[in-house]
Scaffold this motif. Structure first.
Motif, mmCIF file in Angstrom:
data_model
loop_
_atom_site.group_PDB
_atom_site.id
_atom_site.type_symbol
_atom_site.label_atom_id
_atom_site.label_comp_id
_atom_site.label_asym_id
_atom_site.label_seq_id
_atom_site.Cartn_x
_atom_site.Cartn_y
_atom_site.Cartn_z
ATOM 1 N N GLN A 191 0.799 -1.239 -0.076
ATOM 2 C CA GLN A 191 0.069 0.118 -0.179
ATOM 3 C C GLN A 191 0.924 1.264 -0.043
ATOM 4 N N ILE A 192 1.978 1.189 0.948
ATOM 5 C CA ILE A 192 2.733 2.387 1.096
ATOM 6 C C ILE A 192 3.444 2.835 -0.433
ATOM 7 N N LEU A 193 4.049 1.532 -1.014
ATOM 8 C CA LEU A 193 4.748 1.494 -2.388
ATOM 9 C C LEU A 193 3.737 2.312 -3.345
ATOM 10 N N PHE A 194 2.383 1.684 -3.368
ATOM 11 C CA PHE A 194 1.549 2.213 -4.523
ATOM 12 C C PHE A 194 1.256 3.814 -3.999
ATOM 13 N N ILE A 195 1.106 4.257 -2.928
ATOM 14 C CA ILE A 195 1.268 5.317 -2.506
ATOM 15 C C ILE A 195 2.258 6.242 -3.016
ATOM 16 N N VAL A 196 3.484 5.830 -3.015
ATOM 17 C CA VAL A 196 4.433 6.528 -3.474
ATOM 18 C C VAL A 196 4.512 6.588 -5.117
ATOM 19 N N ILE A 197 4.188 5.561 -5.646
ATOM 20 C CA ILE A 197 4.144 5.517 -7.176
ATOM 21 C C ILE A 197 2.881 6.137 -7.730
ATOM 22 N N ILE A 198 2.033 6.134 -7.167
ATOM 23 C CA ILE A 198 0.585 6.981 -7.688
ATOM 24 C C ILE A 198 0.795 8.299 -7.545
ATOM 25 N N GLY A 199 1.211 8.540 -6.305
ATOM 26 C CA GLY A 199 1.559 10.099 -6.091
ATOM 27 C C GLY A 199 2.868 10.690 -6.868
ATOM 28 N N GLY A 200 3.799 10.109 -7.084
ATOM 29 C CA GLY A 200 4.634 10.726 -7.797
ATOM 30 C C GLY A 200 5.955 10.400 -7.215
ATOM 31 N N LEU A 201 6.891 9.609 -7.954
ATOM 32 C CA LEU A 201 8.287 9.446 -7.278
ATOM 33 C C LEU A 201 9.131 10.789 -7.076
ATOM 34 N N ALA A 202 9.809 10.702 -6.097
ATOM 35 C CA ALA A 202 10.702 11.797 -6.077
ATOM 36 C C ALA A 202 10.120 13.283 -5.958
ATOM 37 N N THR A 203 8.861 13.298 -5.240
ATOM 38 C CA THR A 203 8.182 14.577 -4.954
ATOM 39 C C THR A 203 7.794 14.562 -3.487
ATOM 40 N N ILE B 150 -1.680 5.496 -16.894
ATOM 41 C CA ILE B 150 -1.573 5.475 -18.183
ATOM 42 C C ILE B 150 -1.560 7.064 -18.733
ATOM 43 N N ALA B 151 -2.608 7.688 -18.064
ATOM 44 C CA ALA B 151 -2.611 9.331 -18.423
ATOM 45 C C ALA B 151 -1.609 9.868 -18.020
ATOM 46 N N GLU B 152 -0.852 9.481 -16.851
ATOM 47 C CA GLU B 152 0.314 10.259 -16.267
ATOM 48 C C GLU B 152 1.262 9.387 -15.454
ATOM 49 N N PRO B 153 2.042 8.902 -16.159
ATOM 50 C CA PRO B 153 3.085 7.748 -15.506
ATOM 51 C C PRO B 153 3.803 8.434 -14.187
ATOM 52 N N ASN B 154 3.921 9.734 -14.639
ATOM 53 C CA ASN B 154 4.819 10.413 -13.433
ATOM 54 C C ASN B 154 3.878 10.775 -11.975
ATOM 55 N N GLY B 155 2.471 10.164 -12.134
ATOM 56 C CA GLY B 155 1.915 10.252 -10.748
ATOM 57 C C GLY B 155 0.960 11.592 -10.570
ATOM 58 N N LEU B 156 0.129 11.464 -9.514
ATOM 59 C CA LEU B 156 -0.630 12.817 -9.316
ATOM 60 C C LEU B 156 0.104 14.055 -9.251
ATOM 61 N N SER B 157 1.144 13.944 -8.549
ATOM 62 C CA SER B 157 2.280 15.191 -8.484
ATOM 63 C C SER B 157 2.198 15.794 -9.821
ATOM 64 N N ALA B 158 2.665 14.975 -10.924
ATOM 65 C CA ALA B 158 2.746 15.717 -12.218
ATOM 66 C C ALA B 158 1.433 16.100 -12.807
ATOM 67 N N ILE B 159 0.181 15.630 -12.388
ATOM 68 C CA ILE B 159 -1.042 15.955 -12.878
ATOM 69 C C ILE B 159 -1.499 17.409 -12.155
ATOM 70 N N LEU B 160 -0.921 17.562 -10.921
ATOM 71 C CA LEU B 160 -1.335 18.522 -10.066
ATOM 72 C C LEU B 160 -0.435 19.943 -10.906
ATOM 73 N N SER B 161 0.847 19.522 -11.120
ATOM 74 C CA SER B 161 1.794 20.475 -11.636
ATOM 75 C C SER B 161 1.043 20.938 -13.050
ATOM 76 N N ARG B 162 0.570 19.999 -13.897
ATOM 77 C CA ARG B 162 0.050 20.412 -15.105
ATOM 78 C C ARG B 162 -1.063 21.569 -15.088
ATOM 79 N N ILE B 163 -1.901 21.322 -13.983
ATOM 80 C CA ILE B 163 -3.075 21.870 -13.637
ATOM 81 C C ILE B 163 -2.748 23.297 -13.187
ATOM 82 N N THR B 164 -1.705 23.143 -12.181
ATOM 83 C CA THR B 164 -1.355 24.733 -11.771
ATOM 84 C C THR B 164 -0.708 25.630 -12.570
ATOM 85 N N ARG B 165 0.360 24.959 -13.592
ATOM 86 C CA ARG B 165 0.722 25.552 -14.849
ATOM 87 C C ARG B 165 -0.446 26.315 -15.559
ATOM 88 N N ARG B 166 -1.353 25.612 -15.764
ATOM 89 C CA ARG B 166 -2.537 26.220 -16.715
ATOM 90 C C ARG B 166 -3.102 27.479 -15.951
#
Lengths: 443, 340
Positions: free
Chosen positions: B257-269, B321-337
């Motif tokens: 579960q913890i490993l998935f949290i890290v992968i889904i959330g975004g590695l190295a963030t 599939i939509a964002e392999p770098n995780g939720l953190s990358a999705i959030l970055s895209r949204i805030t950039r917009r």
């Protein structure tokens, strides 16, 4: 469309923050159920909660509730996991008119102990739970009804003694205990040692590492030790594997005695022929010949409202345990109503009811449960209630009762329980409750 | 997977305003207004798992060492904190939590030794040893659970400087303060030169050694630090959230579960751990409420649960599939917009 897209998460969030929509009415008596119908223990969960719900349904349909007060329930799935159980507890505890909690999981029960004590709502752990919660002076709201692990141990030893011709005959005999390598499995180690010393039998206790799907070395050891009896203190897959490994090693199956979590149909059917003749302890007989079961079949299943998906499981060990649990909960409510009035009771009033839950064999017969279970005698300081045990033997198709109702040696066990509960009270800085305290009920 | 995810063009004010507002909300508004259910069933597990994810992210995300032993280190932290609180009466709670972290660090150090020789899958398998060994030891030796008959122990009452933290709000503030302090520490660490060392070890060990990064020492240090943080998360899980500790609660499922949290959330963030934990904790609850409302009476609870699991799995696959770098990358895209 886009508005809906934006609103949908907000709506969902609003639902969760509002605590969900409930259909509970304030003038009902409510049972929140932390059930488990998926996951590794689903067989036990569906049977137990199915039986409990079937009985509540029977009371509503046949009697119109308890003295006119309807019984309601709501379910939350825990998968037998502690944190899911806590989530369900937090979600359902705001429902009005809660009578009692029945999680059927010692881990979830532990996690709720502080909470339900503050809420003043009883926590029922029938046939399991922490042994020292038997001492109601220290644990006012926890009820390990019918049988705690120590009584179970005593009951098994008394049964073996009866088979051998009295407690004297135990001298010089040898008993091997095969226990599950978990906190649950190890809980009775000191009690077996105590009884071995008292009655003069020799004892080997052998651990089977979880999950217990490989037991060759343990049964090799049993073969070398040549015990007269093997007690199986198992759980899940360990039970059928033990029975088939015993057969392969030539140990007679009718000298294996199962404990209360090794006594269900699910424990023996996978072992096939190897289980024929296996005996196990139980607090409630299986089968559907009891009047209360006949009424459930007629009234509840007849109306298509039965809870078990597979009707072949009606009258199985877990289903009947759920029904007995239903009887005990409903009767506690009825007894409390006798004192406080025929209305929705508070949790503390139901606690008073449980502390006066005294059902004689005659009363059990009136309830249509004669021979389903024996009797119960709960008091403010004895929250187990002196449940009797019986033994059932598997014939390949069904369990048959092979003993009378046997009483565990409560007087012997009580000082050990008090020692543990008093240590807990000292650690937590609690004062021991007296009978006068127990009569003090908050509305 | 950028080194500094923030938009470099933002002014200090716009960069720090959301954080300040978030902290104000978390420290003041939540204890004042949130219901028991929100705190006990959502925020407390969220904080504990976020912290564990943060610890694992240091090890897996930043340094590239895969570990499947996170739950074991949580268990070490929880049982160490229990024994410290129980056996040494006068020890203040923050000190026992810190010492529990150090105990977990020591255990982490031992199980980190194979990382000096092993990589990737092989290292993951060797960290499994921690998972099984710790659970076995905690069940085998009664001392760890103070010879409790069933091996399950109740958490002691929580006090800091004479103030009781046993209430819902108290436990929440305790968990929140601990998480906030450690998050600040990790944030400072990863933007420091040490953080650069970690990433150098992850990206290319040989190159890192050539430019003078002490690879072995870095690996061991990060194993210790990550285990310490995960251990403290375990103590919060046991003390603030469940109020009970049992070895079986820290099983391999929890490690995954913890490993998935890290992968889904975004590695190295840093924020990835929080986003991942939010998804893992809150989404299943929303889903079960939704199916409970939508299919009330149609199907029994067991079938609903299985539908939920299928749906949850599908959502995770879709996210990745939509964002392999995780939720953190999705959030970055949204805030950039929005900031553009």
């Amino acid at each position: 469309m886009s508005i809906f897209k934006r609103l949908a998460p907000a709506l969902l969030a609003a639902t969760i923050l509002a605590g969900g929509v409930t259909t509970v009415h304030a003038d009902d008596q409510h049972f929140p159920l932390q059930s488990y119908r998926v996951g590794p223990y689903a067989a036990g969960g569906t049977g137990f909660f199915g039986g409990f719900i079937d009985y509540l349904n029977l009371i509503n349909t046949r009697d119109g509730g308890v003295n006119g007060v309807k019984l309601t329930w709501s379910e939350g799935e825990t998968e037998y996991e502690v944190e899911k159980g806590v989530e369900v507890y937090q979600r359902l505890k705001t429902n009005p008119g809660i009578a009692a909690w029945n999680p059927l999981s010692v881990g979830i029960a532990y996690a709720m102990l502080d909470g339900i004590t503050a809420d003043k709502v009883p926590l029922i752990t029938i046939n399991h739970g922490r042994t020292d919660t038997t001492d109601g002076r220290v644990f006012p709201y926890a009820f390990p009804l019918l049988l705690n692990p120590y009584s179970e141990t005593s009951g098994i030893v008394n049964y073996i003694a009866a088979k051998e011709g009295g407690l004297e005959a135990l001298k010089g005999k040898k008993i091997a205990v095969l226990y599950h390598g978990s906190p649950y499995g190890k809980e009775t180690i000191p009690i077996y040692e105590l009884l071995a010393e008292k009655y003069g039998f020799s004892l080997v206790q052998i651990e089977v590492p979880h999950p217990g799907s490989e037991q060759q070395s343990q049964w090799l050891q049993i073969r070398q030790e040549r015990p007269d009896y093997v007690v199986l203190r198992g759980w899940g897959v360990m039970n059928p594997v033990a029975l088939s490994t015993a057969q392969r090693n030539g140990f007679p199956v009718d000298h294996i005695i199962g404990n209360v979590w090794s006594n269900s149909e699910e424990d023996v059917t996978p072992a096939g022929d190897a289980a024929i003749g296996y005996t196990a302890i139980t607090t409630q007989a299986s089968g559907k010949e009891y009047p209360v079961l006949q009424e459930i079949i007629k009234t509840v299943y007849g109306a298509g409202q039965g809870n078990l998906a597979d009707q072949a499981r009606i009258g199985s060990v877990y289903h009947n345990l759920g029904i007995v649990n239903g009887i005990l909960n409903v009767e506690a409510v009825r007894i409390a109503q006798g004192k406080f009035g025929n209305r929705t009771l508070t949790g503390d009033e139901v606690r008073w009811g449980f502390e006066h839950l005294q059902l004689t064999p005659e009363r059990v017969k009136e309830l249509g449960a004669e021979n389903l279970f024996h009797s119960i005698n709960v008091t403010y300081d004895n929250h187990e209630g002196e449940g009797y045990v019986t033994f059932q033997q598997w014939d390949g198709q069904k369990w048959n009762v092979v003993s009378d109702w046997i009483a565990p040696d409560w007087a012997l066990l009580r000082p050990i329980i008090e020692k543990s509960s008093e240590a807990y009270a000292a650690e937590k800085g609690l004062t021991l409750r007296t009978e006068a305290d127990a009569e003090n009920v908050s509305q | 997977m950028t080194f500094v995810a923030d938009n470099p063009l933002a002014t200090p004010l716009t960069r720090h305003l959301p954080l300040a507002a978030g902290l104000l909300l978390a420290f003041v508004a939540v204890p004042a207004f949130a219901s028991d259910y929100v705190i006990e069933a959502i925020l407390l597990p969220f904080l504990a798992l976020s912290l564990a994810g943060l610890g694992l992210n240091l090890l897996t995300g930043y340094t590239g060492q895969v570990s499947l032993g996170s739950a074991a280190f949580m268990a070490v932290g929880a049982f160490a904190a229990f024994n410290l609180e129980h056996r040494i009466d006068w020890l203040p709670l923050p000190v026992s939590i810190l010492l529990a972290g150090l105990t977990a660090a020591a255990v982490g150090l031992v199980f980190g030794l194979p990382s000096l020789r092993l990589r990737g899958f092989y290292l993951a398998v060797s960290t499994l040893a921690a998972q099984f060994f710790v659970q076995w030891a905690l069940t085998k030796f009664g001392w760890f659970s103070n010879y409790s008959a069933s091996g399950i122990i109740s958490a002691p009452s929580l006090h800091v400087f004479g103030i009781s933290l046993d209430g819902t709000a108290g436990r929440y503030l305790f968990a929140l303060s601990t998480t906030a302090l450690i998050t600040l520490f990790v944030h400072r660490l990863v933007i420091s030169p040490i953080g650069a060392n970690l990433i150098a070890v992850r990206d290319n060990e040989t190159a890192a050694r050539v430019i003078g990064v002490p690879v072995l020492r870095t690996k061991l240090a990060v194993f210790a630090l990550s285990s310490a943080i995960i251990g403290i998360a375990g103590a919060i899980w046991a003390f603030a959230y469940l109020r009970t500790v049992e070895p079986a609660g820290f099983n391999l499922d929890r490690s995954f579960q913890i490993l998935f949290i890290v992968i889904i959330g975004g590695l190295a963030t840093v924020r990835g751990a929080f986003l991942g934990a939010a998804l893992i904790v809150i989404f299943p609850l929303l889903l079960s409420r939704f199916t409970g409302l939508a299919f009330d009476g149609v199907a029994d609870a067991g079938v609903l649960k299985l539908i939920e699991r299928i749906f949850f799995g599908a959502v995770i696959i879709a996210f990745l599939i939509a964002e392999p770098n995780g939720l953190s990358a999705i959030l970055s895209r949204i805030t950039r917009r929005f900031t553009r």
